[in-house]
Design a protein around this motif. Structure first.
Motif, PDB file in Angstrom:
ATOM      1  N   PHE A  85      15.225  10.012  -7.548  1.00 42.57           N
ATOM      2  CA  PHE A  85      14.760  10.539  -6.276  1.00 42.57           C
ATOM      3  C   PHE A  85      14.396   9.411  -5.320  1.00 42.57           C
ATOM      4  O   PHE A  85      14.707   9.467  -4.123  1.00 42.57           O
ATOM      5  CB  PHE A  85      13.564  11.474  -6.479  1.00 42.57           C
ATOM      6  CG  PHE A  85      13.164  12.201  -5.245  1.00 42.57           C
ATOM      7  CD1 PHE A  85      13.908  13.277  -4.790  1.00 42.57           C
ATOM      8  CD2 PHE A  85      12.059  11.805  -4.505  1.00 42.57           C
ATOM      9  CE1 PHE A  85      13.559  13.949  -3.632  1.00 42.57           C
ATOM     10  CE2 PHE A  85      11.694  12.463  -3.352  1.00 42.57           C
ATOM     11  CZ  PHE A  85      12.447  13.541  -2.913  1.00 42.57           C
ATOM     12  N   ILE A  86      13.773   8.369  -5.841  1.00 42.03           N
ATOM     13  CA  ILE A  86      13.410   7.216  -5.007  1.00 42.03           C
ATOM     14  C   ILE A  86      14.666   6.548  -4.447  1.00 42.03           C
ATOM     15  O   ILE A  86      14.690   6.139  -3.280  1.00 42.03           O
ATOM     16  CB  ILE A  86      12.530   6.228  -5.795  1.00 42.03           C
ATOM     17  CG1 ILE A  86      11.151   6.859  -6.031  1.00 42.03           C
ATOM     18  CG2 ILE A  86      12.396   4.897  -5.073  1.00 42.03           C
ATOM     19  CD1 ILE A  86      10.272   6.100  -6.987  1.00 42.03           C
ATOM     20  N   VAL A  87      15.708   6.464  -5.254  1.00 35.42           N
ATOM     21  CA  VAL A  87      16.976   5.900  -4.766  1.00 35.42           C
ATOM     22  C   VAL A  87      17.489   6.729  -3.594  1.00 35.42           C
ATOM     23  O   VAL A  87      17.956   6.189  -2.586  1.00 35.42           O
ATOM     24  CB  VAL A  87      18.023   5.825  -5.897  1.00 35.42           C
ATOM     25  CG1 VAL A  87      19.416   5.543  -5.350  1.00 35.42           C
ATOM     26  CG2 VAL A  87      17.626   4.763  -6.917  1.00 35.42           C
ATOM     27  N   GLY A  88      17.382   8.052  -3.704  1.00 29.62           N
ATOM     28  CA  GLY A  88      17.790   8.914  -2.592  1.00 29.62           C
ATOM     29  C   GLY A  88      16.985   8.644  -1.334  1.00 29.62           C
ATOM     30  O   GLY A  88      17.525   8.642  -0.226  1.00 29.62           O
ATOM     31  N   PRO A  94      20.309  12.653   3.665  1.00 30.23           N
ATOM     32  CA  PRO A  94      19.867  13.713   4.577  1.00 30.23           C
ATOM     33  C   PRO A  94      18.738  14.538   3.946  1.00 30.23           C
ATOM     34  O   PRO A  94      18.665  14.700   2.728  1.00 30.23           O
ATOM     35  CB  PRO A  94      21.128  14.577   4.764  1.00 30.23           C
ATOM     36  CG  PRO A  94      22.265  13.684   4.406  1.00 30.23           C
ATOM     37  CD  PRO A  94      21.739  12.725   3.385  1.00 30.23           C
ATOM     38  N   LEU A  95      17.893  15.075   4.798  1.00 31.16           N
ATOM     39  CA  LEU A  95      16.730  15.829   4.332  1.00 31.16           C
ATOM     40  C   LEU A  95      17.134  16.973   3.409  1.00 31.16           C
ATOM     41  O   LEU A  95      16.497  17.204   2.385  1.00 31.16           O
ATOM     42  CB  LEU A  95      15.926  16.357   5.526  1.00 31.16           C
ATOM     43  CG  LEU A  95      14.668  17.156   5.170  1.00 31.16           C
ATOM     44  CD1 LEU A  95      13.694  16.291   4.374  1.00 31.16           C
ATOM     45  CD2 LEU A  95      14.017  17.698   6.431  1.00 31.16           C
ATOM     46  N   ALA A 100      17.110  19.529  -1.904  1.00 32.36           N
ATOM     47  CA  ALA A 100      17.861  20.097  -3.032  1.00 32.36           C
ATOM     48  C   ALA A 100      17.638  19.272  -4.298  1.00 32.36           C
ATOM     49  O   ALA A 100      17.373  19.823  -5.375  1.00 32.36           O
ATOM     50  CB  ALA A 100      19.349  20.162  -2.688  1.00 32.36           C
ATOM     51  N   GLN A 101      17.730  17.967  -4.166  1.00 33.32           N
ATOM     52  CA  GLN A 101      17.528  17.082  -5.310  1.00 33.32           C
ATOM     53  C   GLN A 101      16.116  17.243  -5.862  1.00 33.32           C
ATOM     54  O   GLN A 101      15.924  17.377  -7.075  1.00 33.32           O
ATOM     55  CB  GLN A 101      17.780  15.624  -4.904  1.00 33.32           C
ATOM     56  CG  GLN A 101      17.614  14.634  -6.035  1.00 33.32           C
ATOM     57  CD  GLN A 101      17.742  13.197  -5.567  1.00 33.32           C
ATOM     58  OE1 GLN A 101      17.553  12.894  -4.381  1.00 33.32           O
ATOM     59  NE2 GLN A 101      18.049  12.308  -6.483  1.00 33.32           N
ATOM     60  N   GLY A 102      15.137  17.226  -4.993  1.00 29.83           N
ATOM     61  CA  GLY A 102      13.751  17.372  -5.422  1.00 29.83           C
ATOM     62  C   GLY A 102      13.490  18.698  -6.106  1.00 29.83           C
ATOM     63  O   GLY A 102      12.787  18.764  -7.120  1.00 29.83           O
ATOM     64  N   THR A 103      14.053  19.775  -5.579  1.00 33.14           N
ATOM     65  CA  THR A 103      13.880  21.099  -6.169  1.00 33.14           C
ATOM     66  C   THR A 103      14.443  21.150  -7.587  1.00 33.14           C
ATOM     67  O   THR A 103      13.784  21.639  -8.511  1.00 33.14           O
ATOM     68  CB  THR A 103      14.561  22.170  -5.288  1.00 33.14           C
ATOM     69  OG1 THR A 103      13.993  22.119  -3.973  1.00 33.14           O
ATOM     70  CG2 THR A 103      14.397  23.554  -5.874  1.00 33.14           C
ATOM     71  N   VAL A 104      15.652  20.638  -7.757  1.00 33.02           N
ATOM     72  CA  VAL A 104      16.272  20.627  -9.088  1.00 33.02           C
ATOM     73  C   VAL A 104      15.475  19.741 -10.041  1.00 33.02           C
ATOM     74  O   VAL A 104      15.208  20.123 -11.190  1.00 33.02           O
ATOM     75  CB  VAL A 104      17.749  20.170  -8.996  1.00 33.02           C
ATOM     76  CG1 VAL A 104      18.325  19.920 -10.376  1.00 33.02           C
ATOM     77  CG2 VAL A 104      18.577  21.198  -8.242  1.00 33.02           C
ATOM     78  N   LEU A 105      15.085  18.561  -9.586  1.00 30.15           N
ATOM     79  CA  LEU A 105      14.348  17.645 -10.453  1.00 30.15           C
ATOM     80  C   LEU A 105      12.992  18.215 -10.864  1.00 30.15           C
ATOM     81  O   LEU A 105      12.572  18.061 -12.016  1.00 30.15           O
ATOM     82  CB  LEU A 105      14.184  16.287  -9.776  1.00 30.15           C
ATOM     83  CG  LEU A 105      15.475  15.482  -9.585  1.00 30.15           C
ATOM     84  CD1 LEU A 105      15.195  14.194  -8.828  1.00 30.15           C
ATOM     85  CD2 LEU A 105      16.151  15.207 -10.908  1.00 30.15           C
TER      86      LEU A 105
END
Length: 120
Positions: A85-88, A94-95, A100-105
């Motif tokens: 997530f930090i790499v993202g 994009p927000l 989406a990434q944060g929700t899945v993680l």
């Protein structure tokens, strides 16, 4: 389903699991557990190989016997998810991608943390 289907699925899952070792954001453990499930339905020899594998075996046996995840594996998984997530964030994704990434993680982290620790 037929034995060749389960055998092919197990082999494909092992390949994806091994790829997950070196590719970021590709999970390893779910693919290895899927391979064990498929091999249990198709190949006792490959299932035995997977269960006695020095890297993959303990996770499979712990999951099958206790439904548990080793505490160190939990820490590693959560740490790698946080790093991803930090790499993202660093790449200024994009927000909507970050959401989406944060929700899945977060969902995966909740699942991982809700599993019992492997008995010592």
């Amino acid at each position: 389903m037929s034995q060749p289907f389960w055998l092919a699925l197990g082999c494909l899952a092992v390949v994806c699991g091994v790829a997950g070792i070196v590719l970021p954001l590709v999970p390893t453990t779910p693919f290895i557990l899927l391979a064990a499930y498929a091999f249990a339905r198709s190949s006792p020899r490959l299932l035995a190989w997977l269960e006695t594998h020095r890297i993959f075996g303990p996770a499979i046996v712990n999951w099958r016997t206790h439904g548990s995840i080793d505490r160190n594996a939990k820490r590693l998984a959560i740490g790698l998810m946080l790093a991803g997530f930090i790499v993202g964030l660093v790449l200024h994704l994009p927000l909507w991608v970050l959401i989406a990434q944060g929700t899945v993680l977060v969902a995966v982290a909740i699942f991982i943390l809700s599993r019992p620790d492997t008995p010592r």
